[in-house]
Design a protein around this motif. Structure first.
Motif, PDB file in Angstrom:
ATOM      1  N   ALA A  58      10.756  -4.818  -4.812  1.00 25.87           N
ATOM      2  CA  ALA A  58      11.130  -6.231  -4.832  1.00 25.87           C
ATOM      3  C   ALA A  58      10.716  -6.859  -3.505  1.00 25.87           C
ATOM      4  O   ALA A  58      10.894  -6.274  -2.440  1.00 25.87           O
ATOM      5  CB  ALA A  58      12.634  -6.370  -5.054  1.00 25.87           C
ATOM      6  N   MET A  59      10.124  -8.040  -3.570  1.00 28.60           N
ATOM      7  CA  MET A  59       9.601  -8.667  -2.358  1.00 28.60           C
ATOM      8  C   MET A  59       9.994 -10.137  -2.314  1.00 28.60           C
ATOM      9  O   MET A  59      10.372 -10.739  -3.321  1.00 28.60           O
ATOM     10  CB  MET A  59       8.077  -8.535  -2.324  1.00 28.60           C
ATOM     11  N   LYS A  60       9.914 -10.701  -1.135  1.00 32.14           N
ATOM     12  CA  LYS A  60      10.205 -12.118  -0.967  1.00 32.14           C
ATOM     13  C   LYS A  60       9.001 -12.934  -1.420  1.00 32.14           C
ATOM     14  O   LYS A  60       7.856 -12.475  -1.378  1.00 32.14           O
ATOM     15  CB  LYS A  60      10.555 -12.409   0.485  1.00 32.14           C
ATOM     16  N   CYS A  61       9.293 -14.167  -1.850  1.00 33.25           N
ATOM     17  CA  CYS A  61       8.207 -15.037  -2.295  1.00 33.25           C
ATOM     18  C   CYS A  61       8.567 -16.490  -2.035  1.00 33.25           C
ATOM     19  O   CYS A  61       9.737 -16.828  -1.812  1.00 33.25           O
ATOM     20  CB  CYS A  61       7.904 -14.826  -3.774  1.00 33.25           C
ATOM     21  N   GLY A  62       7.558 -17.328  -2.053  1.00 37.10           N
ATOM     22  CA  GLY A  62       7.737 -18.768  -1.968  1.00 37.10           C
ATOM     23  C   GLY A  62       7.030 -19.424  -3.129  1.00 37.10           C
ATOM     24  O   GLY A  62       5.975 -18.947  -3.569  1.00 37.10           O
ATOM     25  N   ILE A  63       7.592 -20.499  -3.654  1.00 36.83           N
ATOM     26  CA  ILE A  63       7.024 -21.176  -4.818  1.00 36.83           C
ATOM     27  C   ILE A  63       6.911 -22.667  -4.545  1.00 36.83           C
ATOM     28  O   ILE A  63       7.834 -23.286  -3.986  1.00 36.83           O
ATOM     29  CB  ILE A  63       7.898 -20.946  -6.068  1.00 36.83           C
ATOM     30  N   THR A  89      26.330   3.460  -1.166  1.00 36.45           N
ATOM     31  CA  THR A  89      25.373   2.761  -2.020  1.00 36.45           C
ATOM     32  C   THR A  89      24.085   2.550  -1.252  1.00 36.45           C
ATOM     33  O   THR A  89      24.053   2.626  -0.019  1.00 36.45           O
ATOM     34  CB  THR A  89      25.924   1.398  -2.491  1.00 36.45           C
ATOM     35  N   GLU A  90      23.012   2.272  -1.996  1.00 28.89           N
ATOM     36  CA  GLU A  90      21.727   1.997  -1.364  1.00 28.89           C
ATOM     37  C   GLU A  90      20.941   1.017  -2.225  1.00 28.89           C
ATOM     38  O   GLU A  90      21.173   0.903  -3.431  1.00 28.89           O
ATOM     39  CB  GLU A  90      20.925   3.281  -1.185  1.00 28.89           C
ATOM     40  N   LYS A  91      20.013   0.320  -1.571  1.00 27.00           N
ATOM     41  CA  LYS A  91      19.164  -0.604  -2.304  1.00 27.00           C
ATOM     42  C   LYS A  91      18.061   0.164  -3.003  1.00 27.00           C
ATOM     43  O   LYS A  91      17.453   1.076  -2.430  1.00 27.00           O
ATOM     44  CB  LYS A  91      18.565  -1.660  -1.381  1.00 27.00           C
ATOM     45  N   MET A  92      17.800  -0.211  -4.269  1.00 24.95           N
ATOM     46  CA  MET A  92      16.755   0.437  -5.045  1.00 24.95           C
ATOM     47  C   MET A  92      15.404  -0.221  -4.750  1.00 24.95           C
ATOM     48  O   MET A  92      15.342  -1.354  -4.235  1.00 24.95           O
ATOM     49  CB  MET A  92      17.088   0.342  -6.532  1.00 24.95           C
ATOM     50  N   GLU A  93      14.333   0.462  -5.115  1.00 23.71           N
ATOM     51  CA  GLU A  93      13.009  -0.075  -4.833  1.00 23.71           C
ATOM     52  C   GLU A  93      12.761  -1.368  -5.596  1.00 23.71           C
ATOM     53  O   GLU A  93      12.298  -2.356  -5.022  1.00 23.71           O
ATOM     54  CB  GLU A  93      11.930   0.954  -5.174  1.00 23.71           C
ATOM     55  N   PHE A  94      13.028  -1.359  -6.893  1.00 24.30           N
ATOM     56  CA  PHE A  94      12.878  -2.597  -7.664  1.00 24.30           C
ATOM     57  C   PHE A  94      13.989  -2.784  -8.682  1.00 24.30           C
ATOM     58  O   PHE A  94      13.968  -3.735  -9.456  1.00 24.30           O
ATOM     59  CB  PHE A  94      11.506  -2.683  -8.355  1.00 24.30           C
ATOM     60  N   GLY A  95      14.984  -1.917  -8.688  1.00 20.68           N
ATOM     61  CA  GLY A  95      16.178  -2.126  -9.497  1.00 20.68           C
ATOM     62  C   GLY A  95      15.988  -1.838 -10.973  1.00 20.68           C
ATOM     63  O   GLY A  95      14.912  -1.429 -11.425  1.00 20.68           O
ATOM     64  N   HIS A  96      17.060  -2.040 -11.707  1.00 21.75           N
ATOM     65  CA  HIS A  96      17.067  -1.915 -13.171  1.00 21.75           C
ATOM     66  C   HIS A  96      17.415  -3.276 -13.756  1.00 21.75           C
ATOM     67  O   HIS A  96      18.519  -3.787 -13.543  1.00 21.75           O
ATOM     68  CB  HIS A  96      18.144  -0.919 -13.635  1.00 21.75           C
ATOM     69  N   ARG A  97      16.497  -3.863 -14.493  1.00 26.80           N
ATOM     70  CA  ARG A  97      16.754  -5.153 -15.126  1.00 26.80           C
ATOM     71  C   ARG A  97      16.053  -5.161 -16.471  1.00 26.80           C
ATOM     72  O   ARG A  97      14.831  -5.189 -16.527  1.00 26.80           O
ATOM     73  CB  ARG A  97      16.274  -6.308 -14.240  1.00 26.80           C
ATOM     74  N   GLY A  98      16.840  -5.142 -17.543  1.00 27.68           N
ATOM     75  CA  GLY A  98      16.277  -5.110 -18.887  1.00 27.68           C
ATOM     76  C   GLY A  98      17.334  -4.745 -19.902  1.00 27.68           C
ATOM     77  O   GLY A  98      18.516  -4.560 -19.563  1.00 27.68           O
TER      78      GLY A  98
END
Length: 357
Positions: A116-121, A257-266
């Motif tokens: 997961a990364m930061k972005c601008g829109i 706990t720890e932060k995941m690389e890109f998580g679980h979403r689905g």
């Protein structure tokens, strides 16, 4: 037509089409859900994130308010291969930038490979690549929001089903989905929805039969008051938690706990019960996970990566789930988790995971 740009932390600037105008920034994440876009967009756990849908067409069954999980859209922006007019109009009304006509498969691959990364829109008639990059730089300069619970929690106590014949549940609202409340009310419980920073006095005022920590956005370490409540009531009240709630309860009881690389979403995450060996499909939305369970026993794991999906303690009357048993529109494999929570309140009873056996 190119009138939108997405600037990524890895240096890419992706061209797109604006469907709802605006400029914003946030953590770029993705969901593989192919239904439930209304539920995802109104899920408070997506607060401060930019949500990318991997399914190519979002909006093919319209927008209906009765499907919402909260009163507003929570992601700071939404990205898809294609949004229908219904969804584009809804997000425009909500003031949430939305872009489509870009290669979301490539975008998702980037997140999977780099995290997961930061972005601008920047989206709309005046959008430029430089504007998107400015948003990205502001995002990179921002420190993590440690009081994110304030943005997603009720301000004061709310009572649901006050005349219920079942137990009273003190639900600590760290960003609770509406379906958690309705799932408990469906079982005739009285739900006392309390702010994320509720005190012991607040909990005592509702005289609950069970303390329930909800889902929510961000790092579980930011929800110190919820953890303090767990520490206060362990061994005195049954405890339950979903998603962030599992993480908060684990940390309060000596876990990590720890932060995941890109998580679980689905909506198709496979979970195995370690006692029955049965696998069920679940809906998930989290970027953190329990790395050490502390005083709790791991009873369920994610088949894909072995991360803990269920924690329990018969001795302390605790049951938690990392996934969302209340998931709408589904799957409904694990809805009876709420029966297990209700069973915790019955004298001399120990909940058994009927949904998972």
């Amino acid at each position: 037509m190119t009138d939108a740009y997405v600037a990524l932390e890895n240096g890419q600037v992706v061209e797109a089409r604006a469907r709802a105008p605006g400029r914003t920034r946030g953590e770029l994440v993705f969901t593989t859900a192919y239904t439930g876009y209304e539920e995802s967009l109104t899920d408070p756990s997506y607060e401060e994130q930019v949500l990318t849908f991997s399914y190519p067409l979002i909006g093919n069954y319209g927008v209906r308010e009765e499907r919402f999980e909260s009163e507003r859209v929570h992601p700071r922006a939404a990205i898809a291969r294609e949004f229908t007019e219904d969804v584009a109009e809804w997000l425009t009304e909500e003031g949430i930038p939305a872009v489509d006509h870009l290669d979301t498969r490539d975008l998702v691959t980037n997140i999977r490979e780099e995290g997961a990364m930061k972005c601008g829109i920047a989206a709309g008639p005046d959008a430029t690549p430089e504007a998107a990059e400015e948003e990205l730089e502001q995002c990179k300069a921002m420190s993590e929001h440690t009081d994110i619970g304030k943005q997603v929690s009720v301000d004061e106590r709310q009572t649901h089903n006050p005349d219920g014949d079942g137990p009273t549940v003190a639900l600590i609202d760290c960003g609770a989905k509406g379906s958690i409340t309705s799932s408990l009310v469906d079982r005739d419980a009285t739900v006392e929805l309390l702010p994320y920073d509720a005190t012991v006095a607040d909990v005592e005022s509702v005289d609950p039969d069970v303390l329930f920590i909800s889902n929510g956005p961000g790092d579980p370490k930011n929800f110190e008051q919820a953890a303090a409540l767990v520490d206060e009531y362990v061994d005195d009240l049954p405890l339950a938690g979903i998603c962030l709630g599992q993480q908060v309860i684990a940390e309060a009881l000596g876990g990590e706990t720890e932060k995941m690389e890109f998580g679980h979403r689905g909506v198709n995450q496979p979970v195995q019960d370690l006692r029955t060996e049965k696998v069920v499909m679940t809906t998930q939305n989290h970027g953190y996970t329990v790395s050490e369970p502390g005083q709790l026993e791991v009873t369920q794991i994610n088949v894909n990566d072995d991360t803990p999906e269920g924690l329990e303690s018969d001795e302390m009357d605790i049951i938690t789930r990392q996934y969302h048993p209340e998931a709408h529109p589904g799957p409904n494999d694990t809805l009876s988790f709420f029966d297990d929570v209700i069973a915790l309140t019955e004298e001399d009873s120990v909940a058994t995971p009927s949904a998972d056996d």
